[in-house]
Each structure stands twice: as C-alpha cells, then as structure tokens.
Design a protein around this motif. Structure first.
Motif, PDB file in Angstrom:
ATOM      1  N   TRP A 154       0.844  -1.185   0.000  1.00  0.00           N
ATOM      2  CA  TRP A 154       0.000   0.000   0.000  1.00  0.00           C
ATOM      3  C   TRP A 154       0.881   1.236   0.000  1.00  0.00           C
ATOM      4  O   TRP A 154       2.007   1.213   0.515  1.00  0.00           O
ATOM      5  CB  TRP A 154      -0.857   0.068   1.256  1.00  0.00           C
ATOM      6  CG  TRP A 154      -2.010  -0.866   1.349  1.00  0.00           C
ATOM      7  CD1 TRP A 154      -2.331  -1.885   0.506  1.00  0.00           C
ATOM      8  CD2 TRP A 154      -3.007  -0.873   2.387  1.00  0.00           C
ATOM      9  NE1 TRP A 154      -3.460  -2.532   0.948  1.00  0.00           N
ATOM     10  CE2 TRP A 154      -3.896  -1.933   2.100  1.00  0.00           C
ATOM     11  CE3 TRP A 154      -3.220  -0.095   3.518  1.00  0.00           C
ATOM     12  CZ2 TRP A 154      -4.995  -2.218   2.917  1.00  0.00           C
ATOM     13  CZ3 TRP A 154      -4.301  -0.373   4.331  1.00  0.00           C
ATOM     14  CH2 TRP A 154      -5.190  -1.428   4.026  1.00  0.00           C
ATOM     15  N   ALA A 155       0.356   2.331  -0.539  1.00  0.00           N
ATOM     16  CA  ALA A 155       0.955   3.660  -0.382  1.00  0.00           C
ATOM     17  C   ALA A 155      -0.089   4.523   0.319  1.00  0.00           C
ATOM     18  O   ALA A 155      -1.298   4.287   0.171  1.00  0.00           O
ATOM     19  CB  ALA A 155       1.313   4.260  -1.733  1.00  0.00           C
ATOM     20  N   GLY A 166      -6.420   7.551  -1.750  1.00  0.00           N
ATOM     21  CA  GLY A 166      -7.293   6.495  -2.258  1.00  0.00           C
ATOM     22  C   GLY A 166      -8.615   6.989  -2.817  1.00  0.00           C
ATOM     23  O   GLY A 166      -9.434   6.196  -3.291  1.00  0.00           O
ATOM     24  N   GLY A 167      -8.822   8.304  -2.761  1.00  0.00           N
ATOM     25  CA  GLY A 167     -10.077   8.865  -3.245  1.00  0.00           C
ATOM     26  C   GLY A 167     -11.107   8.982  -2.143  1.00  0.00           C
ATOM     27  O   GLY A 167     -11.246   8.086  -1.300  1.00  0.00           O
ATOM     28  N   GLY A 168     -11.806  10.089  -2.097  1.00  0.00           N
ATOM     29  CA  GLY A 168     -12.810  10.292  -1.055  1.00  0.00           C
ATOM     30  C   GLY A 168     -12.168  10.373   0.315  1.00  0.00           C
ATOM     31  O   GLY A 168     -11.194  11.098   0.518  1.00  0.00           O
ATOM     32  N   ASP A 169     -12.729   9.601   1.245  1.00  0.00           N
ATOM     33  CA  ASP A 169     -12.198   9.578   2.611  1.00  0.00           C
ATOM     34  C   ASP A 169     -11.098   8.538   2.792  1.00  0.00           C
ATOM     35  O   ASP A 169     -10.598   8.351   3.902  1.00  0.00           O
ATOM     36  CB  ASP A 169     -13.328   9.289   3.614  1.00  0.00           C
ATOM     37  CG  ASP A 169     -14.377  10.393   3.646  1.00  0.00           C
ATOM     38  OD1 ASP A 169     -13.995  11.552   3.375  1.00  0.00           O
ATOM     39  OD2 ASP A 169     -15.547  10.089   3.922  1.00  0.00           O
ATOM     40  N   LYS A 170     -10.719   7.886   1.728  1.00  0.00           N
ATOM     41  CA  LYS A 170      -9.740   6.802   1.819  1.00  0.00           C
ATOM     42  C   LYS A 170      -8.340   7.364   1.604  1.00  0.00           C
ATOM     43  O   LYS A 170      -8.074   8.020   0.592  1.00  0.00           O
ATOM     44  CB  LYS A 170     -10.068   5.747   0.758  1.00  0.00           C
ATOM     45  CG  LYS A 170      -9.339   4.432   0.899  1.00  0.00           C
ATOM     46  CD  LYS A 170      -9.901   3.460  -0.130  1.00  0.00           C
ATOM     47  CE  LYS A 170      -9.181   2.142  -0.138  1.00  0.00           C
ATOM     48  NZ  LYS A 170      -9.718   1.232  -1.182  1.00  0.00           N
ATOM     49  N   ARG A 209      -3.808   3.655  -0.896  1.00  0.00           N
ATOM     50  CA  ARG A 209      -4.098   3.028  -2.181  1.00  0.00           C
ATOM     51  C   ARG A 209      -3.426   1.665  -2.208  1.00  0.00           C
ATOM     52  O   ARG A 209      -2.218   1.557  -1.961  1.00  0.00           O
ATOM     53  CB  ARG A 209      -3.589   3.884  -3.336  1.00  0.00           C
ATOM     54  CG  ARG A 209      -3.922   3.308  -4.722  1.00  0.00           C
ATOM     55  CD  ARG A 209      -3.367   4.175  -5.834  1.00  0.00           C
ATOM     56  NE  ARG A 209      -3.929   5.532  -5.807  1.00  0.00           N
ATOM     57  CZ  ARG A 209      -3.552   6.490  -6.631  1.00  0.00           C
ATOM     58  NH1 ARG A 209      -2.597   6.259  -7.527  1.00  0.00           N
ATOM     59  NH2 ARG A 209      -4.105   7.684  -6.547  1.00  0.00           N
ATOM     60  N   GLU A 210      -4.200   0.646  -2.491  1.00  0.00           N
ATOM     61  CA  GLU A 210      -3.641  -0.696  -2.628  1.00  0.00           C
ATOM     62  C   GLU A 210      -2.972  -0.797  -3.987  1.00  0.00           C
ATOM     63  O   GLU A 210      -3.620  -0.729  -5.026  1.00  0.00           O
ATOM     64  CB  GLU A 210      -4.742  -1.749  -2.505  1.00  0.00           C
ATOM     65  CG  GLU A 210      -4.228  -3.176  -2.603  1.00  0.00           C
ATOM     66  CD  GLU A 210      -5.347  -4.193  -2.464  1.00  0.00           C
ATOM     67  OE1 GLU A 210      -5.488  -4.781  -1.381  1.00  0.00           O
ATOM     68  OE2 GLU A 210      -6.095  -4.367  -3.455  1.00  0.00           O
ATOM     69  N   ASP A 212      -5.357   6.385  10.647  1.00  0.00           N
ATOM     70  CA  ASP A 212      -6.387   5.657   9.903  1.00  0.00           C
ATOM     71  C   ASP A 212      -5.774   4.558   9.039  1.00  0.00           C
ATOM     72  O   ASP A 212      -6.304   3.448   8.950  1.00  0.00           O
ATOM     73  CB  ASP A 212      -7.175   6.612   9.005  1.00  0.00           C
ATOM     74  CG  ASP A 212      -8.271   7.353   9.760  1.00  0.00           C
ATOM     75  OD1 ASP A 212      -8.640   6.908  10.862  1.00  0.00           O
ATOM     76  OD2 ASP A 212      -8.756   8.374   9.251  1.00  0.00           O
ATOM     77  N   THR A 213      -4.656   4.877   8.399  1.00  0.00           N
ATOM     78  CA  THR A 213      -4.009   3.900   7.520  1.00  0.00           C
ATOM     79  C   THR A 213      -3.488   2.711   8.321  1.00  0.00           C
ATOM     80  O   THR A 213      -3.626   1.557   7.896  1.00  0.00           O
ATOM     81  CB  THR A 213      -2.855   4.562   6.748  1.00  0.00           C
ATOM     82  OG1 THR A 213      -3.374   5.624   5.952  1.00  0.00           O
ATOM     83  CG2 THR A 213      -2.158   3.555   5.848  1.00  0.00           C
TER      84      THR A 213
END
Length: 224
Positions: A62-63, A69-73, A76-77, A116-117
């Motif tokens: 993941w980074a 990751g887009g939105g609240d994410k 990125r996998e 969060d990550t």
C-alpha cells in the motif's frame, strides 16, 4: 551491521511471512537528502528488501497520504496481499511489487494520514489471518499524523489492543524515516501489537534500518 551480512542472515532464516508493506508518500517524502530524496532512498531500501522474502512469502503493498485512495480513503492498494507466486496484471506477484515500488515517487504529495491507515492495514491483515505464517504490517513513514479527522493516538492504541487476538496475532513493525518521524507514536503503535519500532535518523540509513527491523522480527519469532 553490514547490509549484506544481514541479508544473508535473513535468507538463512527465511521464515514464512504474510506481510503488508505500507509506505508513506506524503509530500515531505520528496525532501532532499544529499544528492537524493527520502522517497528515492526508501524505494532503494524496499527494492533491496524484496530479495529478503522467501518464495513462501505472502506480501502486498500500500501507499498512503491524505486522500490518496479517493474520497475519505487515505491509502491506495498497489498490489493486493497474496503469495509471491501469484500473477498480478500479468506479472508474478514479486515483480508486480517491484514495479509498484518504483512508481512510488510519482505518488508523492499531500499530508500524512498515519493513524487511519495503520488501523486499516492491521484489519486487512487480520481478516485474512493464516496460522501458517507470521502475519504482520511493515509501516514506513517520515511524519506524524496530520489528519484531523482520524482517531487520536490513544484511541488508535486502544483499538489495536482491543482488536488484537493473542491466539491470532498481527504484528506491526514501524520504521521512521528521519527524525521528522514521530518516535512516540511509532513506538506506541508497534508496542500495542507486540511489534518493534526503528528510526533511521539519517535517510541514508534507511536501507540498513529497514533490514534490521525485518531481521530483528525474524530472530524474535524464530526463538519463540
């Protein structure tokens, strides 16, 4: 300890690992270090560390940075967690990870969403727990949490401790990149899961510190 010697030690031990590598690509990773950058040195360390994992390894990448990751994410996998014998987008898993690692500099930007990550990575490894492997998260970051919407460090640690299953443990190993990393937070996160924490005070030490962190965890499990 010489990196080459540590690599040999790891190769001999070669314990089966199921590990999710989580790499910081926040804007500060573009900071210069000598004639290189923090992200470039981290990429070099990650490419070298890939050779440490045996063919029995399950691994993913993941980074993370705020909103990546887009939105609240905020993560990125890049490569899903799976056996290195898998084929991902036409490439063997190990080659897919190497290719993704080389792409990390193109993702640099934004703030650091550490808490969060970390929790998301912990839960991802836990949900697919395999008792035949050492289940772990390896987290590399050069900053402190900058996401105001995330839980506090105390809340994160409490959640990790509450969700940790002593019979099915997931270990987090943290590697701080330079003294800009938050050693208190990284130590607390690792300790909450029985893991270890390291700081590479000089970015040029990232490869050796990364290897040392991996080797330390292997020796510890091998002696259990």
């Amino acid at each position: 300890m010489a990196i080459e010697s540590t690599l040999r030690d790891w190769s001999v031990l070669a314990l089966p690992l199921r590990t999710l590598v989580v790499e910081d690509v926040s804007g500060s990773m573009a900071a210069a270090s000598g004639d290189s950058t923090r992200i470039a040195l981290t990429v070099d360390a990650s490419l070298g560390a890939n050779a440490l994992f045996s063919d029995r390894t399950e691994m993913g990448l993941w980074a993370f940075s705020i909103g990546l990751g887009g939105g609240d994410k905020d993560y990125r996998e890049l490569v899903p967690l799976g056996p290195v014998s898998n084929v991902v987008n036409g490439l063997p898993q190990r080659e897919a990870i190497l290719s993704a690692v080389r792409s990390l500099p193109s993702l640099v930007g934004g703030g650091t969403c550490l808490y969060d990550t970390t929790l998301a990575a912990f839960r991802r490894v836990k949900e697919g727990y395999d008792p035949n492997f050492v289940n772990s998260v390896i987290l590399l970051t050069d900053g402190s949490n900058e996401d105001e919407g995330s839980p506090s460090l105390e809340e994160l640690v409490d959640t990790l401790q509450r969700e940790q299953d002593p019979v099915r443990p997931v270990v987090i190993v943290t590697v701080g990149v330079t003294t800009d990393a938050d050693p208190v937070a990284l130590q607390a996160i690792a300790a909450a899961t029985g893991g270890t924490s390291y700081i590479a005070e000089d970015p040029r030490d990232i490869p050796e510190v990364f290897v040392k962190a991996l080797n330390s965890r292997t020796q510890r499990i091998g002696g259990e």
